[in-house]
Every structure is written in structure tokens, then in C-alpha cells.
Write an enzyme that holds these catalytic residues in place. Structure first.
Site, PDB file in Angstrom:
ATOM      1  N   CYS A   1      24.856   5.807  19.993  1.00  0.00           N
ATOM      2  CA  CYS A   1      24.007   4.947  19.008  1.00  0.00           C
ATOM      3  C   CYS A   1      24.881   3.823  18.233  1.00  0.00           C
ATOM      4  CB  CYS A   1      23.275   5.847  17.889  1.00  0.00           C
ATOM      5  SG  CYS A   1      22.412   4.661  16.592  1.00  0.00           S
TER       6      CYS A   1
ATOM      7  N   CYS B   1      -1.281  -5.877   9.500  1.00  0.00           N
ATOM      8  CA  CYS B   1      -2.397  -5.750   8.625  1.00  0.00           C
ATOM      9  C   CYS B   1      -3.424  -6.998   8.405  1.00  0.00           C
ATOM     10  CB  CYS B   1      -1.691  -5.226   7.202  1.00  0.00           C
ATOM     11  SG  CYS B   1      -0.927  -3.520   7.322  1.00  0.00           S
TER      12      CYS B   1
ATOM     13  N   CYS C   1      18.573   5.328  16.956  1.00  0.00           N
ATOM     14  CA  CYS C   1      18.516   6.189  17.744  1.00  0.00           C
ATOM     15  C   CYS C   1      17.062   6.254  18.565  1.00  0.00           C
ATOM     16  CB  CYS C   1      18.808   7.576  17.393  1.00  0.00           C
ATOM     17  SG  CYS C   1      20.593   8.098  17.000  1.00  0.00           S
TER      18      CYS C   1
ATOM     19  N   CYS D   1      19.172   8.805  13.945  1.00  0.00           N
ATOM     20  CA  CYS D   1      18.727   7.616  12.871  1.00  0.00           C
ATOM     21  C   CYS D   1      17.619   6.736  13.382  1.00  0.00           C
ATOM     22  CB  CYS D   1      19.960   6.797  12.489  1.00  0.00           C
ATOM     23  SG  CYS D   1      20.475   5.610  13.800  1.00  0.00           S
TER      24      CYS D   1
ATOM     25  N   ALA E   1       0.898  -1.186  -0.169  1.00  0.00           N
ATOM     26  CA  ALA E   1      -0.185   0.198   0.062  1.00  0.00           C
ATOM     27  C   ALA E   1       0.730   1.387   0.092  1.00  0.00           C
ATOM     28  CB  ALA E   1      -1.279   0.066   1.384  1.00  0.00           C
TER      29      ALA E   1
ATOM     30  N   ASP F   1       7.027  -4.124   5.617  1.00  0.00           N
ATOM     31  CA  ASP F   1       6.254  -4.191   6.950  1.00  0.00           C
ATOM     32  C   ASP F   1       6.958  -4.850   8.001  1.00  0.00           C
ATOM     33  OD1 ASP F   1       6.888  -6.596   5.777  1.00  0.00           O
ATOM     34  OD2 ASP F   1       4.786  -7.333   5.496  1.00  0.00           O
ATOM     35  N   ASN F   2       8.176  -4.804   8.301  1.00  0.00           N
ATOM     36  CA  ASN F   2       8.911  -5.313   9.512  1.00  0.00           C
ATOM     37  C   ASN F   2      10.344  -4.459   9.721  1.00  0.00           C
ATOM     38  OD1 ASN F   2      11.496  -6.679   8.081  1.00  0.00           O
ATOM     39  ND2 ASN F   2       9.859  -6.815   6.663  1.00  0.00           N
ATOM     40  N   PHE F   3      10.557  -4.481  11.088  1.00  0.00           N
ATOM     41  CA  PHE F   3      11.560  -3.698  11.469  1.00  0.00           C
ATOM     42  C   PHE F   3      12.917  -4.376  11.093  1.00  0.00           C
ATOM     43  CE2 PHE F   3      10.727  -0.962  14.883  1.00  0.00           C
ATOM     44  CZ  PHE F   3       9.383  -0.591  14.861  1.00  0.00           C
TER      45      PHE F   3
HETATM   46 ZN   LIG Z   1      21.621   6.594  15.528  1.00  0.00          ZN
END
Ligand SMILES: [Zn+2]
Length: 336
Positions: free
Chosen positions: A241, A183, A170, A167, A35, A126-128
Site C-alpha cells: 500500500c 445525494c 488498502c 487503511c 447529515a 461527500d468525496n473521495f
Molecule cells: Zn494501506
């Protein structure tokens, strides 16, 4: 090219003819053609982005049509890969630009090749896991990218400008724990994905037209059903980070799990780098179940399971979340 095509956005003074010229020489990489990705791609193609690269591992299904604005019923009927279906439709809308379709799963091994030359990267995944991978690449190479996500009636968008603002790591040091709404489980409304995809597209247009100062350094969130819609400042950079401060790009150095759940009732098997002749496979499977396909993918239905095989050997097995069952089906019909 008639100058009329882009006259309305050129007339918008902050963008102007100079912005149009820069946009026409720029490359946008869109990761995911669902989408968010179809909205981003449509807007950027019509705006005259010189080169658009589309990356998606999946094929069009009927349940996509409610919100994935580039696809039509025939794409679902033909089980066309999303990247290819999107490429065709974008070029129908604007034949003056270049569009590349990659039917592929973005991973550490192909990230350099697929994300290379990007002037901006748009997140439509759709994913980390994939977002951390994009973030690692973008910070390492100094390429801006735009995070976006939507589920239910809720959506979020945030630009990541390496060396300028925080980023993604972070802001999100670790993936969210536990089961998250998806979804498939919580549903999703077309207007919220279109809203988020549009916001990502306009930030991309600012970046690609050289208007960096205009990029909104804010986290945008919207609950389009209940409200509210708001913007909050992006937190300050984390001085410790691991990604943008210590420059440890762990997600780029990692290896994808060879088998993964696809976020619905499906398992993807993708460790096998073995080209498969789809026509040959189709004739082998003939008589064992319903076989449909084209040069991009072959779909085979056996009982309650549906197997979609791509020419690089990758497969998506629908109808199970059991990795063992999926492996068994792959081994039975394609080979171990
Ligand atoms: Zn960072």
C-alpha cells in the site's frame, strides 16, 4: 457538573465511569457537518466528549433540513455556515464541553492545523479526495478515523485503525471512476444517514473511552430500503500500500484544484487567500441584486446565479456547473 447527566451510559458496564472520564478529556474532529456530521456531533456532544472540532465549508439550506438533524428553518433563512449553526446547537445541548467551529474547506495546506490534536477523526464528507487526505494524515500520525458514506437508501461505515487494520487506500486503491450517484442526483434518506452517523459515533466513543478492543473491525453496509444489512471483514492490509506500507502521503503533499464542482449545481472557488470585508462588499453589491448576510457569509443573488462569499475570499457559486461562468461571476462582483 451533575453526575446525573451521563448516568445512563456510565451504568452501561463496558463503558463505565472510567470510560466517561477518558471521553471527557478527548478530542473528536468531525470533517463535514451534513447529515452524517450532525448525527455524529449530536451524539458525541451529548455523551460528553470533552472537545469537538467541526469543519465545514458550506452553509445551511432548506434542502438540508430533511436529514441534517442539528439545523432548523431559521439557520437556512439566515444562511448560517453549518459549522457555526451546529456549534451553537451543540452547546445548547451540552454547555459543559468545548466546541470549535471552522468554516473552512479541509485541504493539504490546513490539514495539520485542522486535524491536529485529534484523538479520532470522523468522516462526514461527500468525496473521495477528502477521504484520501484524512487517511494520509491519520496513517502518518497514527490517529484512528472512521469512514462513512450514504446515498439513496445505501450506507457504509468502516473504522481505520492505523498499524492495526487496513487503511482506506488498502481497501480503495483509487477513487471510483465515472459518474457516481450523489445525494443530489440519487437523493438520500434521513434514516440511512442517521444509521451510518450513529455507527460512526459509537466506534468513536469506544476509541475515545479507551475501549479499543471493542472496536468492530468490520465493513458495515446497509440498504435500508431493499436490504440487506450486513458486515464483512475488513480485507488484510496491502503489503505494498502506498500509504500505510510505503508511507507516501501523496494526498497530503498535493494541492487542491483551485476550483471545484460542489457535487450539485454549484462551483467552489477557493484558491484566493484574500480576506474580504463582508460589510464593505455588501454595500458595494447593494442595488445590483438581492444581498443577505451575516458576519460569517454574504449571499448575493443575481439572475439565476447565487454567490455565497466567505471572509477568507472563498466563494460558492450556485446555478452553474461551468467553471468559466463561475470565475466570470466571481470576477464581476468580487474582483479577479
Ligand atoms: Zn494501506
Amino acid at each position: 457538573m451533575s453526575t446525573d447527566r451521563y448516568s445512563r451510559q456510565i451504568r452501561f458496564a463496558p463503558f463505565g465511569a472510567a470510560g466517561q472520564e477518558k471521553l471527557g478529556a478527548a478530542t473528536a474532529v468531525i470533517v463535514g457537518c451534513g447529515a452524517l456530521g450532525t448525527v455524529q456531533a449530536s451524539l458525541l456532544a451529548r455523551a460528553g466528549t470533552g472537545m469537538i472540532r467541526l469543519i465545514d465549508r458550506d452553509y445551511v439550506e432548506e434542502s438540508n433540513l430533511q436529514r441534517q438533524l442539528l439545523y432548523i428553518e431559521a439557520d437556512a433563512r439566515d444562511a448560517l455556515p453549518k459549522a457555526e449553526a451546529a456549534r451553537r446547537r451543540l452547546l445548547e445541548a451540552n454547555s459543559a464541553i468545548a466546541v470549535e467551529a471552522h468554516v473552512s474547506d479541509l485541504n493539504p495546506e490546513n490539514a495539520d492545523e485542522l486535524l491536529g490534536e485529534a484523538d479520532v477523526i470522523l468522516d462526514a464528507t461527500d468525496n473521495f479526495e477528502t477521504r484520501y487526505l484524512i487517511n494520509d494524515y491519520a496513517v502518518r500520525e497514527g490517529v484512528p478515523w472512521i469512514y462513512g458514506a450514504a446515498v439513496g437508501g445505501y450506507g457504509i461505515a468502516m473504522p481505520v485503525l492505523p498499524a492495526d487494520s487496513a487503511c482506506f487506500r488498502c481497501v480503495y486503491p483509487a477513487p471510483p471512476g465515472g459518474a457516481q450517484p450523489t445525494c443530489e442526483t440519487a437523493g438520500v434518506l434521513g434514516p440511512v444517514t442517521s444509521l451510518i452517523g450513529s455507527l460512526q459515533a459509537i466506534e468513536a466513543m469506544k476509541i475515545l473511552s479507551g475501549r479499543m478492543a471493542a472496536v468492530r473491525r468490520r465493513i458495515f453496509t446497509a440498504d435500508v430500503w431493499n436490504g440487506p444489512i450486513r458486515e464483512t471483514p475488513i480485507p488484510a492490509r496491502d503489503p505494498d500500500c502506498p500509504c500505510c506500507a510505503r508511507r507516501e502521503f501523496t494526498w497530503l503533499g498535493g494541492r487542491r484544484a483551485p476550483v471545484s464542482l460542489c457535487g450539485r449545481n454549484a462551483v467552489q472557488i477557493h484558491e484566493l487567500r484574500r480576506p474580504i470585508d463582508l460589510a464593505q462588499l455588501a454595500s458595494r453589491l447593494d442595488g445590483l441584486g438581492e444581498v443577505r448576510g451575516n458576519e460569517f457569509a454574504l449571499r448575493f443573488r443575481a439572475g439565476e446565479h447565487e454567490l455565497t462569499v466567505f471572509p477568507d475570499g472563498r466563494a460558492i457559486i450556485k446555478g452553474t456547473t461551468d467553471i468559466g461562468v463561475a470565475r466570470g461571476i466571481y470576477a464581476r462582483y468580487i474582483g479577479g
